[in-house]
Design an enzyme around this catalytic site. Structure first.
Site, PDB file in Angstrom:
ATOM      1  N   CYS A 182      -0.492   9.259   3.269  1.00  0.00           N
ATOM      2  CA  CYS A 182      -1.032  10.067   2.168  1.00  0.00           C
ATOM      3  C   CYS A 182      -1.412  11.477   2.603  1.00  0.00           C
ATOM      4  O   CYS A 182      -1.561  12.368   1.767  1.00  0.00           O
ATOM      5  CB  CYS A 182      -2.231   9.363   1.541  1.00  0.00           C
ATOM      6  SG  CYS A 182      -3.498   8.892   2.728  1.00  0.00           S
ATOM      7  N   THR A 187      -3.291   5.891  -6.414  1.00  0.00           N
ATOM      8  CA  THR A 187      -4.263   6.345  -7.406  1.00  0.00           C
ATOM      9  C   THR A 187      -4.282   5.416  -8.611  1.00  0.00           C
ATOM     10  O   THR A 187      -5.353   5.097  -9.149  1.00  0.00           O
ATOM     11  CB  THR A 187      -3.942   7.782  -7.833  1.00  0.00           C
ATOM     12  OG1 THR A 187      -4.131   8.656  -6.700  1.00  0.00           O
ATOM     13  CG2 THR A 187      -4.839   8.242  -8.966  1.00  0.00           C
ATOM     14  N   GLU A 206      -9.842   5.831  -1.061  1.00  0.00           N
ATOM     15  CA  GLU A 206      -8.899   6.771  -0.444  1.00  0.00           C
ATOM     16  C   GLU A 206      -7.562   6.558  -1.134  1.00  0.00           C
ATOM     17  O   GLU A 206      -6.890   5.558  -0.909  1.00  0.00           O
ATOM     18  CB  GLU A 206      -8.779   6.525   1.057  1.00  0.00           C
ATOM     19  CG  GLU A 206      -7.849   7.525   1.731  1.00  0.00           C
ATOM     20  CD  GLU A 206      -7.309   7.028   3.054  1.00  0.00           C
ATOM     21  OE1 GLU A 206      -6.159   7.388   3.379  1.00  0.00           O
ATOM     22  OE2 GLU A 206      -8.014   6.270   3.743  1.00  0.00           O
TER      23      GLU A 206
END
Length: 485
Positions: A292, A238, A258
Site C-alpha cells: 500500500c 478501504t 491501515e
C-alpha cells in the site's frame, strides 16, 4: 508432506467445524498446506477465551510480558530458515524478501515490543489550584494520565506480509496487556499459525493469543462483531475497512485501520532522476507491487518527464520475472489467479482510457504461477481510473505537470493519503512541498522508512497510527487519575 493446521483457541489446538481449505503457492500453483475453516461459533469461542484470559494477563508485570515476547522472538529466529521457506511458499515472495522483509522484520518487531512493554505508561500532569465551590473545597489537585490496555483486540492481517504485519499488531497489543484474536488473510495463514506456535513455546498463557481462519468473509465478520471484542486492528482494502468501521461504530469499538494507498511520487525538475527511478522501481520489485505504500502514481514535472520515462523503461529491462526461488529473480508472482486477473484488467482499462503502455502489459510466458509483467503507463491524466484507484500490483502510472502548485494539487486530488514522495535536489523546496501534501507520511528523496515514526493515513487510507511507541498508544486507553494534594 502437506501440513494440516488446526485452530488455536484458548491455548488448545482445535479441529475446525468447517473442515479445511487449500493454501496455494502462487509460484507453482501447488498446495502448500490445509488451513482450518472456523465456524462462527468457534470464532466467538476464541473471542470469549481472550476475554477470560484478559484479567490475569493485563495484571502481569511488564517484565513478564517482555520476557515472553523476547523468547518468542528467539524461537522465530532459531527457526528462521524453515519459516522463510513457509513464507515464500505462501506468498510467492523472492527469497531475499521472505527472509529479510517478512520473517526477519517479524522477529525484530517482537524484540521491539518486548522493550516496549517496559516503556512508562504514566505521565504526570501539572498540578491545578482549584478554588472552593460546588465541586468541593479549595485545594491543589494532582493528576496522572495512565495508559491502560483496551481489552480484547481482533487483529485482521493482510496477505502481502504474513510476518511483519501480524507481528506489528500482536506484539504491541500483548506488550500493553491486551489479549488477541488473530484472523489472518485467507491466502497465507500458515505463517501466522507458526507465529502462534512460537508464542505457545515461549510460554504465553492460554487464551492470551487465539488464531482463527476461514476462506469466507463470515470468519472475519464474526471476529469483528463478537461482543467480547473491544478493538479491531485491520490492514487491508478501504472497502472492507469501511464495512468493519460500520460494525465497530454500532458498539463504539476502538479501531486501528491501515487501508489502501495510491502514493504520489512528485519528481520535480531538479531531482536526481536515477535516485527517483530506483525509488519508484520498488513498486515493480517489492512484493510485486502488492504494497500500500508503493509510489505507484508518478507525477513528473515536464522538464524531466520524458527522461524519467526513458530511465524507468531502462530500469524495467533488467527486472527478471519468474520463480522467486531462483537466484536473480526480482519480480515474483502476485498472490492468486484472481488477483492476477484483476491487475491485468486494470492494464487493459488503462489502454481503453488512453494511456500508453510503455513497457509490460502482457502476461509473462511462464508455464505455472500467477505472474504479471511489470507495467509502465504514460500519457495518463488524473481522471483515469488507473490513476485514481489502487491496483495493488507491479503497475506504475505517470502524469505530467507544469509547476509546483499543479503538482501539489494533483497529488492531493486523491481519495487516498497514506505515503507520498518528493524528489528534488533542493531540500528546502522538497520539505516545502511535503508540508502541503495530505498524507500520513512523506518520503523526501527516499522510499525508506524510520521504524519509530508514526505510520497511518489521511482520508480513506486509514484511521489511527502505529509503529514504534505509537503502536503502544494505539493499543491502549488513556485513564485520568486525579487526587487532592
Amino acid at each position: 508432506m502437506t501440513r494440516t493446521e488446526s485452530l488455536f483457541i484458548g491455548g488448545t489446538w482445535t479441529e475446525p467445524d468447517g473442515g479445511h481449505y487449500e493454501v496455494i503457492d502462487p509460484a507453482t500453483e501447488e498446495v502448500v498446506g490445509l488451513a482450518p475453516e472456523a465456524s462462527r461459533a468457534q470464532v466467538h469461542e476464541a473471542a470469549a477465551a481472550a476475554r477470560a484470559a484478559f484479567g490475569a494477563w493485563s495484571r502481569t508485570r511488564p517484565e513478564e510480558r517482555a520476557a515472553i515476547l523476547d523468547r518468542a522472538a528467539d524461537i522465530m529466529a532459531r527457526d528462521a530458515d524453515r519459516l522463510t521457506v513457509l513464507a515464500q511458499a505462501e506468498t510467492g515472495a523472492t527469497t531475499g524478501t521472505a527472509r529479510g522483509m517478512q520473517v526477519a522484520v517479524g522477529v525484530s518487531r517482537f524484540r521491539r515490543y518486548a522493550r516496549g512493554a517496559l516503556e512508562p505508561v504514566e505521565q504526570a500532569l501539572p498540578p491545578q489550584i482549584n478554588e472552593a465551590g460546588p465541586m468541593g473545597r479549595a485545594g491543589v489537585f494532582g493528576a496522572l494520565a495512565v495508559r491502560r490496555p483496551v481489552g480484547v483486540v481482533t487483529c485482521i492481517t493482510s496477505y502481502n506480509n504474513p510476518w511483519a504485519n501480524p507481528a506489528g499488531k500482536v506484539a504491541p497489543a500483548l506488550a500493553m496487556g491486551n489479549t488477541v484474536l488473530v484472523k489472518p488473510a485467507p491466502q497465507d495463514p500458515l505463517s501466522v499459525y507458526a507465529m502462534a506456535r512460537a508464542l505457545e513455546e515461549a510460554g504465553v498463557p492460554a487464551g492470551v493469543v487465539n488464531v482463527v481462519t476461514g476462506s469466507a468473509p463470515g470468519v472475519g465478520e464474526a471476529a469483528v462483531d463478537s461482543p467480547d471484542v473491544d478493538m479491531v486492528s485491520f490492514t487491508g482494502s478501504t472497502a472492507v475497512g469501511q464495512r468493519i468501521g460500520e460494525v465497530c461504530g454500532r458498539d463504539m469499538k476502538r479501531q486501528l485501520m491501515e487501508l489502501g494507498g495510491k502514493g504520489a511520487a512528485l519528481v520535480l525538475d531538479d531531482a536526481d532522476l536515477d535516485a527517483a527511478v530506483a525509488g519508484i522501481g520498488t513498486t515493480f520489485a517489492f512484493y510485486s507491487g502488492q504494497i500500500c505504500t508503493a509510489p505507484t502514481r508518478v507525477l513528473a514535472q515536464r522538464g524531466v518527464h520524458d527522461r524519467l520515462i526513458e530511465k524507468l523503461t531502462g530500469y524495467l529491462a533488467f527486472m527478471k520475472v519468474g520463480d522467486p526461488r531462483e537466484r536473480g529473480t526480482v519480480v515474483g508472482p502476485v498472490i492468486s489467479a484472481a488477483h492476477r486477473d484483476r491487475v491485468e484488467s486494470y492494464v487493459e482499462l488503462g489502454r481503453k482510457e488512453g494511456a500508453r503502455v510503455v513497457a509490460g502489459g502482457e502476461r509473462p510466458d511462464l508455464d505455472r504461477g500467477f505472474y504479471v509483467a511489470p507495467t509502465l503507463l504514460a500519457d495518463c491524466t488524473n481522471t483515469m481510473r488507473v490513476v485514481r484507484e489502487e491496483i495493488f500490483g507491479p503497475v506504475v502510472v505517470v502524469v505530467p505537470f507544469d509547476d509546483e502548485e499543479e503538482g501539489i494539487a494533483l497529488a492531493n486530488d486523491s481519495d487516498y493519503g497514506l505515503i507520498d514522495y518528493v524528489w528534488s535536489g533542493d531540500t528546502a523546496r522538497a520539505f516545502r512541498v511535503a508540508s502541503r501534501l495530505r498524507a500520513g507520511g512523506v518520503g523526501v528523496n527516499t522510499v525508506g522508512r524510520n521504524m519509530e515514526a508514526p505510520f497511518g493515513g489521511f482520508k480513506k487510507s486509514g484511521v489511527g497510527r502505529d509503529v514504534g511507541s505509537y503502536a503502544l498508544h494505539a493499543y491502549s486507553e488513556l485513564q485520568a487519575v486525579v487526587w487532592p494534594g
